[in-house]
Design an enzyme around this catalytic site. Sequence first.
Site, mmCIF file in Angstrom:
data_model
loop_
_atom_site.group_PDB
_atom_site.id
_atom_site.type_symbol
_atom_site.label_atom_id
_atom_site.label_comp_id
_atom_site.label_asym_id
_atom_site.label_seq_id
_atom_site.Cartn_x
_atom_site.Cartn_y
_atom_site.Cartn_z
ATOM 1 C CD GLU A 131 18.316 30.684 -142.874
ATOM 2 O OE1 GLU A 131 18.214 31.156 -144.029
ATOM 3 O OE2 GLU A 131 17.786 29.620 -142.525
ATOM 4 C CD GLU A 165 16.453 35.077 -126.518
ATOM 5 O OE1 GLU A 165 15.293 35.036 -126.087
ATOM 6 O OE2 GLU A 165 17.381 34.392 -126.044
ATOM 7 N N GLY A 166 15.330 39.538 -130.705
ATOM 8 C CA GLY A 166 14.474 40.627 -131.181
ATOM 9 C C GLY A 166 15.023 41.962 -130.742
ATOM 10 C CB THR A 167 16.373 44.887 -132.658
ATOM 11 O OG1 THR A 167 15.217 45.105 -133.482
ATOM 12 C CG2 THR A 167 17.418 44.103 -133.430
#
Length: 401
Positions: A147, A383-385
């Site tokens: 978001e 999908e996650g840094t």
Amino acid sequence: MFSVLSVASAFGNRNEGVFGGILKLSPEVRALCEEVRRFIEKEVEPRSRWIEEHDAIPDELVAKARGIGLFGLTIPEEYGGIGLDLAGKCAIEEEMGRTNYGFASFIGNHTGIATTGIVALGSATLKRRYLPRMATGEWIGCFALTEPQAGSDPSALRTTAVKKGDRWVLNGEKIYVTNAGVARVFTVMAVTDRAKGIRGISAFVIERGFPGLAVGRNELKMGMHGCTTAPLAFTDCDVPPENLLGPEGMGYVQALKTLTMGRVTIAARCAGMMDKLIERSIEYMRMRTQGGRRLSEYQGLQWMLADMAVARDAARLLTARAIETILRGERGTLEASAAKLYATEALGKVVDSAVQIHGGMGYMREAGIETTYRDARITRIYEGTSEIQRNIIAAQLLKDE
Ligand SMILES: Cc1cc2nc3c(=O)[nH]c(=O)nc-3n(C[C@H](O)[C@H](O)[C@H](O)COP(=O)(O)OP(=O)(O)OC[C@H]3O[C@@H](n4cnc5c(N)ncnc54)[C@H](O)[C@@H]3O)c2cc1C
């Protein structure tokens, strides 16, 4: 479902000496990889420039992908899919890394995070309604967690789901949802009980056409062309009770599992991308002559190539370890993050070297290397840094203290 003993490393098909001892490809998965490789060469590659320039995937290519069952890779056979486990999925991802990134993302997202939750947690009713149509590609899936104020920190979610009678009513917004532009089936995370923190987040399966769901405009992106990314808005979106996915309050926990597996598949795709870049760099070094010598005779470039190959192999090994850990029944949190972190960062360096080896040609659209240079950048973000992967790895290392 193929078992871990009989399946499938992504890697056995080209590097058996290195990977054969970790995971083995079953003959079925090996044959499937070969079929996908032929499909890529015959159907995807010739359309790759068109996809890049039009930021769309041609309908006839989608129809051909449906023909070989690409949309059902991870859906169990009883629902019309192929039923690959994580190892099989990674084997195909590595193949897909060798072609147009937008197409690979479109298929990879649908057969990955968009499907995994429904397969793992869906009731018989949900599975019967969605999986057969998703397996054929008639209905495309997507996964909506992020978001505007909740990216790396999903516990800051604001989208709510409130029970009215026996139905759920969703309000809020999501951004950057891969495949949203073409999806029919949306797995959506929403807060059902704020007081419970992350244990108060639930997952819902929402269909395009449910009243109160609006899909926004396709974002224009640096790369990943052809694969849509769009925001979603929920305004009193009416969701039937059976579309709660899994137990109430388990949405975030399930999302973490889904993302853990997603990270491994991204690492596998990166290994495929590196493999292709190395192949192309070798071809170019053998073909191009400067100063009366082939580029392949210059030691500076040879060393660059050697580093590229070691990075690819290390990415494959970390990916294989993560696959093996998860298929053994462990969570594989550290292993999945390590594979994603290493493979995505290594890809950044490998694609940079590939541009350098190609000289001015590496910078030109016609060579296609610059496309990969732009495409590769997303792998360190979604999908996650990379920073979040490091946080996860450190938290796992320190968790007993
Ligand atoms: C093309 C694309 C497709 C996507 N597809 C999907 C999808 O299908 N579904 C979905 O739900 N989401 C999707 N995302 C969202 C993606 O997962 C997020 O963009 C990503 O997790 C980062 O969140 P953010 O963009 O809000 O960045 P932020 O969280 O604002 O991060 C900004 C910077 O701060 C750093 N940072 C943040 N927190 C920390 C911390 N605790 N420690 C150290 N550094 C930190 C980050 O690493 C980054 O460098 C997609 C994004 C893109 C760009």
